[in-house]
Write an enzyme that holds these catalytic residues in place. Structure first.
Site, PDB file in Angstrom:
ATOM      1  N   GLU B  54      -9.427 -23.418 -28.796  1.00 33.99           N
ATOM      2  CA  GLU B  54      -8.564 -23.241 -27.631  1.00 33.99           C
ATOM      3  C   GLU B  54      -8.933 -24.175 -26.487  1.00 33.99           C
ATOM      4  OE1 GLU B  54     -10.116 -20.856 -29.285  1.00 33.99           O
ATOM      5  OE2 GLU B  54      -8.423 -19.884 -30.291  1.00 33.99           O
ATOM      6  N   HIS B 123      -7.960  -9.097 -29.377  1.00 38.44           N
ATOM      7  CA  HIS B 123      -6.629  -9.698 -29.514  1.00 38.44           C
ATOM      8  C   HIS B 123      -5.649  -9.121 -28.498  1.00 38.44           C
ATOM      9  CE1 HIS B 123      -8.217 -11.066 -33.362  1.00 38.44           C
ATOM     10  NE2 HIS B 123      -7.180 -11.853 -33.486  1.00 38.44           N
TER      11      HIS B 123
END
Lengths: 320, 322
Positions: B54, B123
């Protein structure tokens, strides 16, 4: 102001290094006198900066970091506007919002300077992607240190650049110090260049205090990136002869190691070589030194005369 | 009017904007795999899969945005933004200002969050307030497919970095989406239901819960006004103040942790600027200061539900002004 043309005369390389040294020493003394904030200097690393920047073309783009004075000045930055920035004045390259640590100068192709160690590496692939996708010829040069090479962003950046065929010349200025920690305590390998092979990126090391060696290596590296449109890593081996952040007593530094590197000072080495081979006379050397000190004096006067930003500018340029 | 899910509305916005502007590119974790139609139309150079990294995805977007492209990056789940914080907060959010305005960063970061799939706290974590607190960034979280499409189109055209949060619980709900290329300005809330008695302000999936609560309240003779913020920064302060000026009662509802959440900012805004209008204390309903559990009943319990919202609003309306 546009990027300056690469030096064609070895005396220009010497003059650039002298200018960088004098500029940074003026900040050190200004800081000691309480006139300026402290800074991170690149004293001792001038050849590494000057050699690489003079190998670049005007349309190449540079990303750099908190030790950027050499890159900026070699690229043709005005020392007056740089000092104004350091002093938080309106005429600084970034209107006084950056200070010394994150100076960008878009007009010189010095884009996106970050003092977050490794951030320049994270942004470089994007700049190179723009060059590629928008059909621009210039390559991207990303200056970082051995400290940044220990960040995850180094490895992520090299992987992506190799994967996406991005024209990036990664230049690691291995100055042996990661803030207050010696490189030996923090790196599993002797050289950052060793890591490039893991990403199938060609790499080499060069004696970073020899401006002519750096220039030649950087010219070859830049040509390879230009031709292949793929990344290359050049590691310039040098030494930060001052502390991490001024003022710094360097009490943590091995004095024998420091003395050995001071004896290899890049500016003295260049000057002696030019004197020895007849490219420079003692009178010309003195004239160079005078010209540099005059430029710094003029720059200081310009910076000190520049006003501070008005309070209304506090929240300007936050959003586009 | 065509019916699309929020997920497909995102794809429709990407398609339209990539057709409109060749500098728009999209890359991220599986975007070229999952949105194959974009690759088919725009090619593998403009639509790219990336490593699961990321930081470099966001950093690459920052560098590209500063030098002429308009990237949209998909980082999948909002907690993964932790790996991209330096790039989004220190680079995208600050380098325009720190460079004296030399650069702008037109980039959009997509991330999913919220209850619904039982994916657990790594998540599912509604982190939108972090980015509201970071200068230089805009934050959007739509509650319908139509808004998602129109707001994403505006976000892509915006010259600032935009965090665009997709509520997992809403992702595959269908909704009517205008076929024309409509955009919505960032920073404008919408009043979904008019009412005189109490204002329910929310965003994301709890907007629906507020609408359900408003139905319940109507049955009790209480007229609730429901506002969907849609954008969290810029925040439509005027819409909130206008409504509270009318109703005098405010319930702010969100799924994110109540502590230092958007609701705290809105409560402070109203306390500072509409205190004299208030007939009752402000109520904030939000998630607990706890990671979100994977277990379905616990996950749902972290989200303010319609019954809770209706009960809180009814209590406010029952309270007499001092």
């Amino acid at each position: 102001m546009k990027p300056s043309h690469p030096a064609s005369d070895p005396r220009q390389l010497l003059e650039q290094m002298l200018l960088i040294r004098a500029y940074e020493e003026s900040i050190v003394s200004g800081s000691a006198a309480g006139k300026m904030p402290g800074t991170c200097t690149s004293v001792g690393q001038e050849a590494a900066a000057v050699g690489v920047v003079n190998a670049l073309a005007a349309d190449d783009l540079i990303l750099t970091n908190h030790r950027s004075a050499g890159h900026l000045l070699a690229r043709g930055a005005d020392p007056g506007r740089l000092l104004a920035e350091v002093m938080g004045r309106r005429d600084g390259y970034c209107k006084g919002r950056s200070g010394s640590l994150h100076i960008s100068a878009k007009e010189l192709g010095v884009v996106l300077t970050s003092t977050i160690v490794g951030a320049e590496l994270s942004m470089a692939p994007g700049v190179a992607l723009s060059q590629t996708m928008l059909g621009r010829p210039g390559i991207v040069v990303c200056f970082f240190g051995d400290g940044a090479a220990c960040e995850g962003s180094f490895h992520e950046s090299l992987n992506l650049a190799a994967l996406w065929n991005l024209p990036i010349l990664y230049v690691c200025e291995n100055n042996q110090w990661q803030a207050f920690v010696h490189r030996r305590e923090a790196m599993s390998r002797e050289h950052v260049a060793d890591w490039a092979a893991a990403y199938s990126i060609p790499a080499r090391t060069v004696e970073g205090n020899d401006v002519f060696a750096v220039l030649a290596a950087a010219q070859a590296a830049a040509a390879e990136v230009r031709d292949s449109r793929r990344p290359y890593l050049l590691e310039t081996c040098t030494y930060r002869t001052r502390g991490h952040l001024e003022p710094d007593d360097q009490g943590y530094v091995d004095q024998a190691e420091l003395a050995a590197w001071l004896a290899r000072d890049p500016i003295a080495a260049c000057r002696n070589r030019l004197l020895a081979n007849g490219s420079l006379t003692p009178a010309q050397a003195a004239a160079l030194a005078d010209r540099v000190s005059t430029r710094i004096a003029v720059a200081q006067a310009f910076a000190e005369a520049s006003p501070f930003p008005a309070a209304e500018e506090l929240c300007r340029d936050v959003y586009a | 009017m065509p019916t699309l899910t929020l997920y497909d509305a995102v794809g429709a916005a990407l398609t339209e904007e990539m057709r409109r502007d060749s500098s728009v590119i999209a890359f991220g974790e599986g975007i070229a795999t999952k949105r194959r139609e974009l690759v088919d139309e725009f090619g593998g150079l403009r639509v790219r899969n990336t490593p699961l990294a990321e930081g470099i995805i966001a950093g690459t977007a920052v560098g590209a945005a500063a030098t002429g492209l308009r990237p949209v990056v998909d980082l999948l789940f909002a907690p993964f933004l932790c790996y991209a914080m330096d790039e989004l907060v220190n680079s995208a959010g600050k380098l325009r200002y720190m460079s004296g305005g030399q650069f702008s960063f037109p980039l959009v970061t997509l991330a999913m969050t919220g209850a619904g799939w039982g994916v657990g706290a790594q998540h599912n974590h509604n982190v939108e307030a972090w980015f509201v607190h970071s200068p230089g960034l805009k934050v959007v979280m739509p509650s319908t497919p139509a808004d998602a499409k129109a707001l994403l189109k505006s976000a892509i055209r915006d010259d600032n970095p935009v965090l665009f949060f997709l509520d997992i619980g809403l992702l595959y709900q269908p909704g009517e989406v205008p076929a024309d290329e409509q955009t919505l300005p960032l920073g404008r809330a919408t009043v979904l239901r008019n009412g005189q008695d109490v204002t329910l302000v929310s965003y994301g999936k709890t907007v629906q819960h507020c609408q359900q609560a408003a139905e319940t309240l109507a049955g009790q003779g209480i007229a609730a006004e429901v506002i969907d913020l849609r954008s969290l920064k810029p925040l439509d302060e005027a819409a909130i103040l206008t409504s509270v000026g009318k109703t005098g009662r405010l319930v702010v509802v969100h799924e994110a942790n109540r502590l230092c959440g958007i609701g705290a900012e809105i409560a402070a805004l109203v306390a500072e600027q509409a205190f004299s209008s208030l007939k009752a204390p402000i109520v904030r309903l939000g998630g607990p200061d706890a990671p979100i559990a994977a277990s379905y009943p616990l996950e749902q319990a972290s989200v303010p539900q319609a019954a809770t919202i209706a009960a809180a609003a009814a209590r406010l309306c029952a309270a007499q002004p001092a």
